[in-house]
Design a protein around this motif. Structure first.
Motif, PDB file in Angstrom:
ATOM      1  N   CYS A  40      29.222  -6.002 -40.603  1.00 49.88           N
ATOM      2  CA  CYS A  40      28.529  -7.037 -39.838  1.00 49.88           C
ATOM      3  C   CYS A  40      28.203  -6.484 -38.462  1.00 49.88           C
ATOM      4  N   THR A  41      26.976  -6.685 -38.011  1.00 46.86           N
ATOM      5  CA  THR A  41      26.576  -6.214 -36.690  1.00 46.86           C
ATOM      6  C   THR A  41      27.061  -7.140 -35.582  1.00 46.86           C
ATOM      7  N   GLY A  42      27.460  -8.352 -35.937  1.00 42.43           N
ATOM      8  CA  GLY A  42      27.932  -9.300 -34.932  1.00 42.43           C
ATOM      9  C   GLY A  42      29.390  -9.099 -34.574  1.00 42.43           C
ATOM     10  N   ARG A  61      29.112 -15.960 -38.861  1.00 39.10           N
ATOM     11  CA  ARG A  61      27.817 -16.599 -39.161  1.00 39.10           C
ATOM     12  C   ARG A  61      26.631 -15.869 -38.521  1.00 39.10           C
ATOM     13  N   HIS A  62      26.768 -14.586 -38.291  1.00 37.78           N
ATOM     14  CA  HIS A  62      25.685 -13.777 -37.735  1.00 37.78           C
ATOM     15  C   HIS A  62      24.789 -13.303 -38.872  1.00 37.78           C
ATOM     16  N   ASP A  63      23.470 -13.340 -38.674  1.00 45.80           N
ATOM     17  CA  ASP A  63      22.519 -12.864 -39.678  1.00 45.80           C
ATOM     18  C   ASP A  63      22.612 -11.343 -39.735  1.00 45.80           C
ATOM     19  N   MET A  64      22.987 -10.810 -40.887  1.00 47.89           N
ATOM     20  CA  MET A  64      23.268  -9.384 -41.007  1.00 47.89           C
ATOM     21  C   MET A  64      22.073  -8.567 -41.471  1.00 47.89           C
ATOM     22  N   ARG A  65      20.916  -9.188 -41.651  1.00 47.96           N
ATOM     23  CA  ARG A  65      19.736  -8.435 -42.072  1.00 47.96           C
ATOM     24  C   ARG A  65      19.207  -7.599 -40.915  1.00 47.96           C
ATOM     25  N   SER A  66      18.460  -6.543 -41.262  1.00 47.17           N
ATOM     26  CA  SER A  66      17.867  -5.710 -40.215  1.00 47.17           C
ATOM     27  C   SER A  66      16.696  -6.451 -39.575  1.00 47.17           C
ATOM     28  N   ASP A  67      16.290  -5.973 -38.406  1.00 48.03           N
ATOM     29  CA  ASP A  67      15.179  -6.613 -37.700  1.00 48.03           C
ATOM     30  C   ASP A  67      13.888  -6.531 -38.498  1.00 48.03           C
ATOM     31  N   THR A  68      13.682  -5.426 -39.193  1.00 47.11           N
ATOM     32  CA  THR A  68      12.475  -5.264 -40.003  1.00 47.11           C
ATOM     33  C   THR A  68      12.419  -6.303 -41.109  1.00 47.11           C
ATOM     34  N   THR A  72       9.638  -9.280 -41.376  1.00 43.51           N
ATOM     35  CA  THR A  72       8.776  -9.369 -42.559  1.00 43.51           C
ATOM     36  C   THR A  72       8.912 -10.733 -43.224  1.00 43.51           C
ATOM     37  N   CYS A  73      10.119 -11.240 -43.337  1.00 48.26           N
ATOM     38  CA  CYS A  73      10.320 -12.572 -43.925  1.00 48.26           C
ATOM     39  C   CYS A  73       9.658 -13.640 -43.060  1.00 48.26           C
ATOM     40  N   GLU A  74       9.769 -13.495 -41.745  1.00 44.62           N
ATOM     41  CA  GLU A  74       9.130 -14.444 -40.829  1.00 44.62           C
ATOM     42  C   GLU A  74       7.609 -14.406 -40.980  1.00 44.62           C
ATOM     43  N   ARG A  75       7.054 -13.215 -41.174  1.00 45.07           N
ATOM     44  CA  ARG A  75       5.607 -13.080 -41.354  1.00 45.07           C
ATOM     45  C   ARG A  75       5.158 -13.753 -42.656  1.00 45.07           C
TER      46      ARG A  75
END
Length: 111
Positions: A40-42, A61-68, A72-75
């Motif tokens: 976990c990055t958090g 409860r930190h989102d562990m996905r990468s920024d990319t 991409t999911c947000e797009r």
């Protein structure tokens, strides 16, 4: 292009974008990773990938996905929202009815 054809095209585009989003999230889920432990990055804890449900750390409860992956999911989600907005516009055009809204106010003078 008639309204019905445009509406059908928008519905097809919406389904295609939703399928792309589902495939992308499935391809980048933790269950597809080859490593057994995910960090976990958090909070920095190492977690077994088999026990992670979703994308959040069960401890912090930190989102562990990468920024990319997040971007991409947000797009994809933004494209889906825009297509849904266009579909609503086409539905209003097809219905041909004007939207009637009423404002009811009450004013009382005390004094």
């Amino acid at each position: 292009m008639q309204a019905n054809e445009k509406y059908a095209d928008l519905v097809k585009r919406l389904q295609a974008e939703q399928e792309k989003l589902a495939e992308y999230t499935k391809a980048h889920s933790f269950s597809s990773f080859k490593v057994a432990l995910v960090t976990c990055t958090g909070c920095g804890s190492k977690l077994n990938k088999d026990y992670i449900k979703g994308f959040c750390c069960p401890l912090c409860r930190h989102d562990m996905r990468s920024d990319t992956v997040k971007n991409t999911c947000e797009r994809y989600q933004q494209k889906i929202k825009n297509i849904q907005k266009e579909i609503r516009v086409e539905e209003k055009k097809a219905s041909g009815k004007a939207v009637v809204r009423y404002l009811v106010m009450f004013e009382e003078y005390c004094g």
